[in-house]
Design an enzyme around this catalytic site. Structure first.
Site, PDB file in Angstrom:
ATOM      1  N   HIS A  23     -29.113  -1.360  69.802  1.00  0.00           N
ATOM      2  CA  HIS A  23     -28.363  -3.010  70.418  1.00  0.00           C
ATOM      3  C   HIS A  23     -29.274  -3.270  71.465  1.00  0.00           C
ATOM      4  O   HIS A  23     -29.640  -4.036  71.835  1.00  0.00           O
ATOM      5  CB  HIS A  23     -26.777  -3.122  70.589  1.00  0.00           C
ATOM      6  CG  HIS A  23     -25.963  -3.312  69.166  1.00  0.00           C
ATOM      7  ND1 HIS A  23     -25.854  -2.043  68.370  1.00  0.00           N
ATOM      8  CD2 HIS A  23     -24.636  -4.086  68.369  1.00  0.00           C
ATOM      9  CE1 HIS A  23     -25.123  -3.115  67.304  1.00  0.00           C
ATOM     10  NE2 HIS A  23     -24.479  -4.116  67.272  1.00  0.00           N
ATOM     11  N   CYS A  45     -29.171   4.575  64.261  1.00  0.00           N
ATOM     12  CA  CYS A  45     -27.900   4.281  64.648  1.00  0.00           C
ATOM     13  C   CYS A  45     -27.977   5.752  65.840  1.00  0.00           C
ATOM     14  O   CYS A  45     -27.814   6.895  65.059  1.00  0.00           O
ATOM     15  CB  CYS A  45     -26.731   4.630  63.923  1.00  0.00           C
ATOM     16  SG  CYS A  45     -25.220   4.769  64.906  1.00  0.00           S
ATOM     17  N   CYS A  51     -28.816   3.252  72.137  1.00  0.00           N
ATOM     18  CA  CYS A  51     -27.792   2.476  71.192  1.00  0.00           C
ATOM     19  C   CYS A  51     -29.242   1.565  70.984  1.00  0.00           C
ATOM     20  O   CYS A  51     -29.429   1.116  72.215  1.00  0.00           O
ATOM     21  CB  CYS A  51     -27.389   1.900  72.358  1.00  0.00           C
ATOM     22  SG  CYS A  51     -26.361   0.835  70.685  1.00  0.00           S
ATOM     23  N   GLU A  84     -23.623  -8.084  70.814  1.00  0.00           N
ATOM     24  CA  GLU A  84     -23.265  -8.795  68.585  1.00  0.00           C
ATOM     25  C   GLU A  84     -22.511 -10.191  69.306  1.00  0.00           C
ATOM     26  O   GLU A  84     -22.864 -11.102  68.885  1.00  0.00           O
ATOM     27  CB  GLU A  84     -22.104  -8.594  68.658  1.00  0.00           C
ATOM     28  CG  GLU A  84     -23.067  -6.907  67.724  1.00  0.00           C
ATOM     29  CD  GLU A  84     -21.771  -6.215  67.226  1.00  0.00           C
ATOM     30  OE1 GLU A  84     -20.499  -7.004  66.323  1.00  0.00           O
ATOM     31  OE2 GLU A  84     -21.726  -4.886  66.678  1.00  0.00           O
ATOM     32  N   ASP A 125     -27.488   1.640  59.390  1.00  0.00           N
ATOM     33  CA  ASP A 125     -26.920   1.620  60.814  1.00  0.00           C
ATOM     34  C   ASP A 125     -25.185   1.852  61.041  1.00  0.00           C
ATOM     35  O   ASP A 125     -24.828   1.226  59.975  1.00  0.00           O
ATOM     36  CB  ASP A 125     -27.321   1.401  61.446  1.00  0.00           C
ATOM     37  CG  ASP A 125     -26.832   0.645  63.262  1.00  0.00           C
ATOM     38  OD1 ASP A 125     -26.674   2.039  63.662  1.00  0.00           O
ATOM     39  OD2 ASP A 125     -26.864  -0.448  63.617  1.00  0.00           O
ATOM     40  N   SER A 126     -24.535   2.188  61.695  1.00  0.00           N
ATOM     41  CA  SER A 126     -23.207   0.986  61.430  1.00  0.00           C
ATOM     42  C   SER A 126     -23.416  -0.539  61.474  1.00  0.00           C
ATOM     43  O   SER A 126     -22.048  -0.265  61.202  1.00  0.00           O
ATOM     44  CB  SER A 126     -22.668   1.288  63.110  1.00  0.00           C
ATOM     45  OG  SER A 126     -23.479   0.804  64.423  1.00  0.00           O
TER      46      SER A 126
HETATM   47  N1  DGL Z   1     -25.492   1.753  66.131  1.00  0.00           N
HETATM   48  C1  DGL Z   1     -25.035   2.214  67.223  1.00  0.00           C
HETATM   49  C2  DGL Z   1     -26.046   2.978  68.278  1.00  0.00           C
HETATM   50  O1  DGL Z   1     -27.468   2.757  68.160  1.00  0.00           O
HETATM   51  C3  DGL Z   1     -24.394   1.270  68.902  1.00  0.00           C
HETATM   52  C4  DGL Z   1     -23.283  -0.091  67.588  1.00  0.00           C
HETATM   53  C5  DGL Z   1     -21.764   1.279  67.864  1.00  0.00           C
HETATM   54  O2  DGL Z   1     -20.768   1.616  68.153  1.00  0.00           O
HETATM   55  O3  DGL Z   1     -21.677   0.832  66.266  1.00  0.00           O
HETATM   56  O4  DGL Z   1     -25.429   4.205  69.068  1.00  0.00           O
END
Ligand code: DGL
Length: 273
Positions: free
Chosen positions: A186, A73, A184, A152, A10-11
């Site tokens: 998050h 992600c 997403c 976050e 993931d990011s």
């Molecule tokens: N993990 C990203 C997603 O699911 C969200 C966070 C980001 O923008 O890096 O789209």
């Protein structure tokens, strides 16, 4: 192959919601999680940049001997899934198709809402997949970029979060969606606030569980479940100094993060040539 690890990336932290579900299903599998914290957020970045990042990370995971890669992600799944699937012969799955399939199965009024980062919503992938599953579906999409920072920051149930959610979700309410995809990784942490704003009759789809089940069915179908007797371990890798990842990550996972290593991921493709 059976004793290769499950690779998840993931990011940053969001994919930990997926990791958590995967870890619940497999006690004997080793799991490698990569969080690209040095380059997150992915949401506002261009498709080309995300593809480059995803190729670098999957190369790293592949070199670690993973037997499957989960792109945990939504932004990276929407930009890079097909490119990675062409690049590697091991199974690669994203988080979009499973969530879309579940929404189509669940909706009664055929009105599905999708919320995600700007990258995910602008790519229109959810809309395309949902319509390909059933062209009578109506899809209402809304980017909610501030949600990532709120999570976050740990502001998951504050007045500000509630106000922002009300603002973002108003068009989805007006359009009377009965099913809402949390597009997403998050967003599951904001489930309570989102549910309050949307009303209790709207079904929220968090693809983490569906994705974990998908991993299970692929490993079973391909006969590559771990043959170990001992329990598996989870190793974490990050692209920046780990302390913030550990602090926020433990909140996502609700458990301690023990083995974590910082690596230099950028330029991974060039380095390997
Ligand atoms: N993990 C990203 C997603 O699911 C969200 C966070 C980001 O923008 O890096 O789209």
């Amino acid at each position: 192959m059976n004793n290769g690890s499950i690779g998840i990336f993931d990011s940053g932290f969001g994919g930990l919601t997926v990791l958590s579900e995967v870890a619940k299903l497999f006690t004997k599998e080793n799991i490698i999680y990569f969080g690209d914290v040095a380059r997150s957020p992915y949401g506002p970045k261009s498709k080309e940049t995300i593809i480059k990042y995803a190729l670098e990370i999957s190369k790293f995971l592949f070199n670690q001997g993973v037997k499957i890669i989960v792109i945990a992600c939504n932004t990276a799944s929407s930009c890079a899934l097909e490119v990675l699937q062409e690049e590697y012969s091991i199974p690669i799955i994203g988080v979009i198709q499973p969530g879309a399939e579940e929404a189509v199965r669940i909706t009664k009024n055929y009105k599905i809402g999708v919320i995600g980062t700007e990258g995910t919503i602008n790519n229109n992938v959810y809309n395309r997949i949902i319509k390909s599953l059933n062209k009578e579906m109506q899809v209402v999409s809304q980017p909610c970029p501030l949600f990532v920072s709120l999570v976050e920051e740990g502001w998951v149930d504050t007045e500000v979060t509630h106000l922002i959610a009300k603002e973002y979700l108003s068009s989805l309410k007006e359009n009377q969606v009965d099913t809402l995809i949390l597009g997403c990784t998050h967003y599951p942490l904001l489930k309570d606030v989102i549910q309050k704003v949307m009303g209790k009759d709207v079904f929220l789809i968090d693809s983490a569980t569906t994705v974990a089940n998908k991993v299970k069915s692929i490993l079973e179908e391909q006969n590559i479940l771990s043959s170990k007797e001992s329990s598996g371990n989870i190793r974490f890798y990050v692209s920046d100094e780990p302390s913030r990842f550990v602090r926020i990550g433990e909140r996502f996972l609700d458990k301690e993060i023990r083995v974590i290593t910082q690596i230099d991921i950028s330029g991974m493709l060039e380095k390997g040539r």
